[in-house]
Design a protein around this motif. Structure first.
Motif, short mmCIF file in Angstrom:
data_model
loop_
_atom_site.label_atom_id
_atom_site.label_comp_id
_atom_site.label_asym_id
_atom_site.label_seq_id
_atom_site.Cartn_x
_atom_site.Cartn_y
_atom_site.Cartn_z
N GLY A 18 0.79 -1.22 0.00
CA GLY A 18 0.00 0.00 0.00
C GLY A 18 0.82 1.27 0.00
O GLY A 18 0.28 2.37 0.02
N ARG A 19 2.13 1.15 -0.04
CA ARG A 19 3.01 2.33 0.01
C ARG A 19 3.20 2.99 -1.36
O ARG A 19 3.64 4.14 -1.44
N SER A 34 4.10 7.55 -4.49
CA SER A 34 4.03 7.08 -3.10
C SER A 34 2.68 7.44 -2.49
O SER A 34 2.04 8.43 -2.87
N ALA A 35 2.26 6.62 -1.55
CA ALA A 35 1.01 6.89 -0.84
C ALA A 35 1.10 8.23 -0.13
O ALA A 35 0.12 8.99 -0.10
N ASP A 63 4.19 7.51 6.78
CA ASP A 63 3.93 6.07 6.84
C ASP A 63 2.53 5.67 6.41
O ASP A 63 2.11 4.53 6.66
N ALA A 65 -0.59 4.42 4.16
CA ALA A 65 -0.69 3.40 3.11
C ALA A 65 -2.07 3.48 2.45
O ALA A 65 -3.04 3.94 3.06
#
Length: 121
Positions: A18-19, A34-35, A63, A65
């Motif tokens: 999920g990143r 990127s997420a 961080d 996601a």
């Protein structure tokens, strides 16, 4: 300069737990976004506001996601993030623009954070 051509995706894929969100277009362009980038540049009113003066600088999403990517008609995808944000509709045009200008947009975001004394978190 705004690219007025319609870009159609040929692949949408959530990767790396999920990143990362990969989108490939019929013109051959392919972007790994990127997420965090997508979350802080969400087209939602919550982030963009209703005018440029209302635009928010989103922090603390290093961080984050993507937990789901749901197609919306034939023009967009609704990304759901693990922080609960799910109100932005990412059109194909907007995703193509975010991909094509990623280095510049990301650098401007980081500069904005620094100017305001904020951190990515």
């Amino acid at each position: 300069m705004v690219d007025d051509r319609q870009h159609w995706p040929t692949e949408l894929r959530v990767r790396d737990g999920g990143r990362t969100f990969r989108i490939t277009f019929d013109d051959g362009a392919s972007y790994d976004l990127s997420a965090e980038y997508l979350r802080v540049k969400s087209p939602s009113a919550e982030v963009q506001g209703h005018s440029p003066a209302d635009r928010k600088v989103v922090v603390g999403k290093r961080d984050v996601a993507i937990v789901a990517a749901d197609p919306v008609g034939h023009y967009a995808v609704k990304l759901r993030f693990d922080d609960g944000h799910d109100t932005g509709l990412f059109t194909w045009r907007y995703l193509h623009e975010l991909g094509a200008t990623q280095a510049t947009v990301w650098a401007a975001y980081l500069a904005d954070l620094e100017a305001k004394g904020l951190a990515r978190g």
